[in-house]
Design a protein around this motif. Sequence first.
Motif, short mmCIF file in Angstrom:
data_model
loop_
_atom_site.label_atom_id
_atom_site.label_comp_id
_atom_site.label_asym_id
_atom_site.label_seq_id
_atom_site.Cartn_x
_atom_site.Cartn_y
_atom_site.Cartn_z
N HIS A 109 -6.57 5.09 -3.28
CA HIS A 109 -5.60 6.14 -3.54
C HIS A 109 -6.13 7.29 -4.38
O HIS A 109 -5.67 8.42 -4.23
N THR A 110 -7.05 7.02 -5.31
CA THR A 110 -7.54 8.05 -6.21
C THR A 110 -9.06 8.06 -6.29
O THR A 110 -9.71 7.05 -6.00
N HIS A 119 1.40 6.86 -6.83
CA HIS A 119 0.38 7.85 -7.18
C HIS A 119 0.88 9.28 -6.94
O HIS A 119 0.65 10.17 -7.76
N ASP A 120 1.57 9.49 -5.84
CA ASP A 120 2.13 10.82 -5.57
C ASP A 120 3.07 11.26 -6.69
O ASP A 120 3.01 12.41 -7.15
N SER A 124 0.83 -1.21 0.00
CA SER A 124 0.00 0.00 0.00
C SER A 124 0.86 1.25 0.00
O SER A 124 0.57 2.23 -0.70
N LEU A 158 -6.17 12.78 -5.90
CA LEU A 158 -5.74 11.91 -4.81
C LEU A 158 -6.86 11.87 -3.79
O LEU A 158 -7.56 12.88 -3.56
N SER A 178 -6.87 11.97 -0.72
CA SER A 178 -6.67 12.91 0.39
C SER A 178 -7.27 14.28 0.11
O SER A 178 -7.50 15.06 1.04
N ALA A 183 0.95 4.20 -2.84
CA ALA A 183 0.74 5.60 -2.46
C ALA A 183 1.88 6.47 -3.02
O ALA A 183 1.63 7.55 -3.56
#
Length: 98
Positions: free
Chosen positions: A87-88, A12-13, A5, A58, A60, A9
Amino acid sequence: MSRTSAAFARMHDRLFAHLGDEAVLRDGEPAIVVVTENVELLGDYGQVAQTVTTGTFLVSQTPRPGDALTVAGQAWQIDRILRGDAHTVECILRKSAA
């Protein structure tokens, strides 16, 4: 968070850092979004039911339907959430009048 995971992450960042566009979400919140035009949504029988523009965020950044979004001087509004994972979040965007 598992090692797998955490690796996803970080992936993706980095992808968003290279491929995303700087944007303003809601009331001045900075965001990174990947805008994709001419996304074909399929109907029940495999036909193209709708062609839309999507924005991928994202998770977040917590995009919600009705949120205002400005990307490269273009005003959008988040119409609805299309899909998401851990994540997205991919949202359907509508051009905004203002």
